[in-house]
Every structure is written in structure tokens, then in C-alpha cells.
Design a protein around this motif. Structure first.
Motif, PDB file in Angstrom:
ATOM      1  N   ASN A  83      11.460  71.615  50.114  1.00 45.64           N
ATOM      2  CA  ASN A  83      10.999  70.270  49.085  1.00 45.64           C
ATOM      3  C   ASN A  83      10.548  70.728  47.786  1.00 45.64           C
ATOM      4  OD1 ASN A  83      11.604  68.506  51.107  1.00 45.64           O
ATOM      5  ND2 ASN A  83       9.751  68.860  52.111  1.00 45.64           N
ATOM      6  N   VAL A  84      10.853  72.015  47.337  1.00 48.52           N
ATOM      7  CA  VAL A  84      10.126  72.471  45.948  1.00 48.52           C
ATOM      8  C   VAL A  84      11.326  72.149  44.915  1.00 48.52           C
ATOM      9  CG1 VAL A  84       9.479  74.335  44.499  1.00 48.52           C
ATOM     10  CG2 VAL A  84       8.810  74.121  46.980  1.00 48.52           C
ATOM     11  N   GLU A  85      11.040  71.454  44.090  1.00 48.61           N
ATOM     12  CA  GLU A  85      11.877  71.191  42.903  1.00 48.61           C
ATOM     13  C   GLU A  85      11.728  72.266  41.948  1.00 48.61           C
ATOM     14  OE1 GLU A  85      13.730  68.480  42.205  1.00 48.61           O
ATOM     15  OE2 GLU A  85      13.404  67.446  44.092  1.00 48.61           O
ATOM     16  N   THR A  86      12.837  72.601  41.280  1.00 47.77           N
ATOM     17  CA  THR A  86      13.094  73.741  40.450  1.00 47.77           C
ATOM     18  C   THR A  86      12.879  73.100  39.003  1.00 47.77           C
ATOM     19  OG1 THR A  86      15.253  73.545  40.282  1.00 47.77           O
ATOM     20  CG2 THR A  86      14.447  75.093  41.737  1.00 47.77           C
ATOM     21  N   SER A  87      12.643  71.942  38.659  1.00 43.87           N
ATOM     22  CA  SER A  87      12.301  71.372  37.420  1.00 43.87           C
ATOM     23  C   SER A  87      11.558  70.122  37.618  1.00 43.87           C
ATOM     24  CB  SER A  87      13.688  71.105  36.652  1.00 43.87           C
ATOM     25  OG  SER A  87      14.331  70.018  37.121  1.00 43.87           O
ATOM     26  N   TRP A  88      10.737  69.728  36.334  1.00 42.05           N
ATOM     27  CA  TRP A  88      10.006  68.723  36.424  1.00 42.05           C
ATOM     28  C   TRP A  88       9.413  68.528  34.892  1.00 42.05           C
ATOM     29  CZ3 TRP A  88       4.635  69.324  34.860  1.00 42.05           C
ATOM     30  CH2 TRP A  88       4.155  70.671  34.956  1.00 42.05           C
ATOM     31  N   LYS A  89       8.971  67.245  34.761  1.00 44.14           N
ATOM     32  CA  LYS A  89       8.681  67.009  33.234  1.00 44.14           C
ATOM     33  C   LYS A  89       7.114  66.574  33.412  1.00 44.14           C
ATOM     34  CE  LYS A  89      12.888  65.392  31.364  1.00 44.14           C
ATOM     35  NZ  LYS A  89      13.508  64.284  30.795  1.00 44.14           N
ATOM     36  N   PRO A  90       6.415  67.339  32.518  1.00 46.58           N
ATOM     37  CA  PRO A  90       5.012  66.854  32.588  1.00 46.58           C
ATOM     38  C   PRO A  90       4.799  65.598  31.948  1.00 46.58           C
ATOM     39  CG  PRO A  90       5.574  68.636  31.020  1.00 46.58           C
ATOM     40  CD  PRO A  90       6.736  68.405  31.639  1.00 46.58           C
ATOM     41  N   LEU A  91       3.472  65.036  32.098  1.00 43.88           N
ATOM     42  CA  LEU A  91       3.390  63.669  31.685  1.00 43.88           C
ATOM     43  C   LEU A  91       2.709  63.921  30.316  1.00 43.88           C
ATOM     44  CD1 LEU A  91       1.512  61.928  34.756  1.00 43.88           C
ATOM     45  CD2 LEU A  91       3.914  61.589  33.885  1.00 43.88           C
ATOM     46  N   VAL A  92       3.048  63.180  29.088  1.00 44.82           N
ATOM     47  CA  VAL A  92       2.742  63.282  27.865  1.00 44.82           C
ATOM     48  C   VAL A  92       2.263  61.991  27.054  1.00 44.82           C
ATOM     49  CG1 VAL A  92       3.734  63.971  25.529  1.00 44.82           C
ATOM     50  CG2 VAL A  92       4.450  65.076  27.419  1.00 44.82           C
ATOM     51  N   ASP A  93       1.207  62.066  26.316  1.00 45.81           N
ATOM     52  CA  ASP A  93       0.744  61.100  25.638  1.00 45.81           C
ATOM     53  C   ASP A  93       0.848  61.172  24.119  1.00 45.81           C
ATOM     54  OD1 ASP A  93      -0.276  59.585  27.777  1.00 45.81           O
ATOM     55  OD2 ASP A  93      -2.144  60.091  27.608  1.00 45.81           O
ATOM     56  N   VAL A  94       1.399  60.439  23.320  1.00 49.21           N
ATOM     57  CA  VAL A  94       1.708  60.576  22.126  1.00 49.21           C
ATOM     58  C   VAL A  94       0.900  59.599  21.367  1.00 49.21           C
ATOM     59  CG1 VAL A  94       3.241  60.831  20.159  1.00 49.21           C
ATOM     60  CG2 VAL A  94       3.891  61.611  22.198  1.00 49.21           C
ATOM     61  N   THR A  95      -0.083  59.818  20.237  1.00 50.70           N
ATOM     62  CA  THR A  95      -0.852  58.952  19.323  1.00 50.70           C
ATOM     63  C   THR A  95      -0.858  59.286  18.114  1.00 50.70           C
ATOM     64  OG1 THR A  95      -2.890  60.166  19.920  1.00 50.70           O
ATOM     65  CG2 THR A  95      -2.550  58.360  21.401  1.00 50.70           C
ATOM     66  N   SER A 128      -4.153  60.612  10.002  1.00 50.01           N
ATOM     67  CA  SER A 128      -4.094  62.019   9.269  1.00 50.01           C
ATOM     68  C   SER A 128      -3.116  62.653  10.304  1.00 50.01           C
ATOM     69  CB  SER A 128      -5.280  62.375   9.189  1.00 50.01           C
ATOM     70  OG  SER A 128      -6.021  62.744  10.401  1.00 50.01           O
ATOM     71  N   GLU A 129      -2.849  62.370  11.445  1.00 49.29           N
ATOM     72  CA  GLU A 129      -1.846  63.395  12.359  1.00 49.29           C
ATOM     73  C   GLU A 129      -1.553  62.433  13.600  1.00 49.29           C
ATOM     74  OE1 GLU A 129      -4.471  66.251  14.247  1.00 49.29           O
ATOM     75  OE2 GLU A 129      -5.540  64.861  15.318  1.00 49.29           O
ATOM     76  N   TYR A 130      -0.532  63.074  14.088  1.00 55.51           N
ATOM     77  CA  TYR A 130       0.112  62.673  15.468  1.00 55.51           C
ATOM     78  C   TYR A 130      -0.336  63.480  16.414  1.00 55.51           C
ATOM     79  CZ  TYR A 130       3.769  60.354  12.747  1.00 55.51           C
ATOM     80  OH  TYR A 130       4.506  59.533  11.678  1.00 55.51           O
ATOM     81  N   LEU A 131      -0.885  63.040  17.392  1.00 57.63           N
ATOM     82  CA  LEU A 131      -1.384  63.785  18.495  1.00 57.63           C
ATOM     83  C   LEU A 131      -0.651  63.822  19.788  1.00 57.63           C
ATOM     84  CD1 LEU A 131      -4.047  65.539  18.954  1.00 57.63           C
ATOM     85  CD2 LEU A 131      -5.078  63.339  19.873  1.00 57.63           C
ATOM     86  N   ILE A 132      -0.189  65.064  20.350  1.00 60.42           N
ATOM     87  CA  ILE A 132       0.535  64.987  21.752  1.00 60.42           C
ATOM     88  C   ILE A 132      -0.179  65.622  22.793  1.00 60.42           C
ATOM     89  CG2 ILE A 132       2.640  65.778  22.886  1.00 60.42           C
ATOM     90  CD1 ILE A 132       4.160  65.899  20.094  1.00 60.42           C
ATOM     91  N   LYS A 133      -0.564  65.090  23.907  1.00 64.36           N
ATOM     92  CA  LYS A 133      -1.438  65.673  24.831  1.00 64.36           C
ATOM     93  C   LYS A 133      -0.345  65.771  26.068  1.00 64.36           C
ATOM     94  CE  LYS A 133      -5.786  64.069  23.584  1.00 64.36           C
ATOM     95  NZ  LYS A 133      -7.044  63.433  23.792  1.00 64.36           N
ATOM     96  N   ALA A 134      -0.383  67.139  26.697  1.00 64.09           N
ATOM     97  CA  ALA A 134       0.758  67.129  27.870  1.00 64.09           C
ATOM     98  C   ALA A 134      -0.192  67.754  29.051  1.00 64.09           C
ATOM     99  CB  ALA A 134       1.625  68.119  27.502  1.00 64.09           C
ATOM    100  N   GLU A 135      -0.003  67.114  30.093  1.00 66.36           N
ATOM    101  CA  GLU A 135      -0.726  67.448  31.451  1.00 66.36           C
ATOM    102  C   GLU A 135       0.218  68.679  31.983  1.00 66.36           C
ATOM    103  OE1 GLU A 135      -1.363  64.214  34.015  1.00 66.36           O
ATOM    104  OE2 GLU A 135      -2.749  63.158  32.864  1.00 66.36           O
ATOM    105  N   LEU A 136      -0.539  69.910  32.072  1.00 68.47           N
ATOM    106  CA  LEU A 136       0.113  70.862  32.489  1.00 68.47           C
ATOM    107  C   LEU A 136      -0.950  71.560  33.646  1.00 68.47           C
ATOM    108  CD1 LEU A 136       1.581  72.463  29.388  1.00 68.47           C
ATOM    109  CD2 LEU A 136       2.714  71.096  31.151  1.00 68.47           C
ATOM    110  N   PRO A 137      -1.165  70.909  34.770  1.00 69.49           N
ATOM    111  CA  PRO A 137      -2.057  71.502  35.613  1.00 69.49           C
ATOM    112  C   PRO A 137      -1.584  72.723  36.237  1.00 69.49           C
ATOM    113  CG  PRO A 137      -1.175  69.533  36.526  1.00 69.49           C
ATOM    114  CD  PRO A 137      -0.756  69.688  35.122  1.00 69.49           C
ATOM    115  N   GLU A 138      -2.355  73.635  36.485  1.00 68.59           N
ATOM    116  CA  GLU A 138      -1.886  74.962  37.209  1.00 68.59           C
ATOM    117  C   GLU A 138      -1.015  75.575  36.648  1.00 68.59           C
ATOM    118  OE1 GLU A 138      -1.263  74.686  41.787  1.00 68.59           O
ATOM    119  OE2 GLU A 138      -3.186  73.484  41.593  1.00 68.59           O
TER     120      GLU A 138
END
Length: 140
Positions: free
Chosen positions: A30-42, A46-56
Motif C-alpha cells: 500500500n505504499v505509494e511511490t509518488s505524492w504531492k505535498p500540500l502547498v499554500d501560495v500567498t 513585497s513578495e510571494y510566499l510558498i509554504k509546502a508541508e513536508l512532514p518527516e
């Protein structure tokens, strides 16, 4: 008793998942070999901010690149087998990749990244975009 709608293509779709069914161990079925982390873009003034959740995910397993107007976050979350009986596995492991088009007002050399507590934060500083000017061309 509850009724479940039968979907004849459900098992057919699962045949094409990236997991290699023939060479994997029973624990890895049941182990997937690819996945997409969750991302917020704000964005702010003065800037764009991208936050990506990469637990473990370890910092050394994360790669951030920019090339020809694209920003790419890639890496791998490794599955560490324990000597415990596995009952349920709902988290994804393996390689991941997310790509984003860079806005015109961001220069690739002005991108900064930091990683803390499983959160990758990318700061894309805005720069002035030269205004397109109109030039009159004389016809000869």
C-alpha cells in the motif's frame, strides 16, 4: 447493512498506480511511490510566499530549483520499516515534485528558502518590471 455503489473501473484504475506489485514486499503493497505535498501560495506587496508541508522529510532530501521561469520543489520521503505489525498505512512515501510558473516580477536570483519543523517556506521577492514602451518606427 449499507449499500455500496459498484464501480467496475475502480480495480482497473488501481492497476496503474506507480506501486510495483510484482516485486514489493507484503508490507509495501500500500505504499505509494509518488505524492504531492500540500502547498499554500500567498502574496503581499513585497513578495510571494510558498509554504509546502513536508512532514518527516529531511532537509537534505529536498531540492528547490528554478529554471526558465519555473520553480520546482522535489525530493523524497523515505519509508522506514519497523519491526511492528502494520495494520493501516494512509500516509504516502516516495518521491515528490511540484512545479510553479514564476511571475514576471520575480527574478530567480531573488528566491530564498528556509525549512523548519516540516514546513518549507519560499520567499519570492517582487522586483520592478520595466514598463513596455512604445517606439515609433519610421517607414522608409
Amino acid at each position: 447493512m449499507s449499500l455500496v455503489r459498484w464501480n467496475p473501473l475502480r480495480d482497473f484504475d488501481s492497476f496503474f498506480t506507480p506501486t510495483n506489485r510484482f516485486f514489493s514486499t507484503p508490507e509495501m503493497k500500500n505504499v505509494e511511490t509518488s505524492w504531492k505535498p500540500l502547498v499554500d501560495v500567498t502574496e503581499d506587496a513585497s513578495e510571494y510566499l510558498i509554504k509546502a508541508e513536508l512532514p518527516e522529510v529531511k532537509k537534505e532530501d529536498i531540492h528547490v530549483t528554478s529554471n526558465n521561469g519555473y520553480l520546482t520543489i522535489s525530493g523524497e520521503r523515505k519509508f522506514e520499516k519497523e519491526d511492528k505489525k502494520l495494520h493501516t498505512m494512509e500516509r504516502f512515501y516516495g518521491s515528490f515534485e511540484r512545479s510553479f510558473n514564476l511571475p514576471d516580477d520575480v527574478r530567480e536570483e531573488d528566491i530564498n528558502a528556509e525549512f523548519k519543523d516540516g514546513l518549507l517556506t519560499l520567499h519570492l521577492r517582487k522586483t520592478e518590471v520595466p514598463q513596455a514602451s512604445q517606439t515609433r518606427i519610421d517607414i522608409k
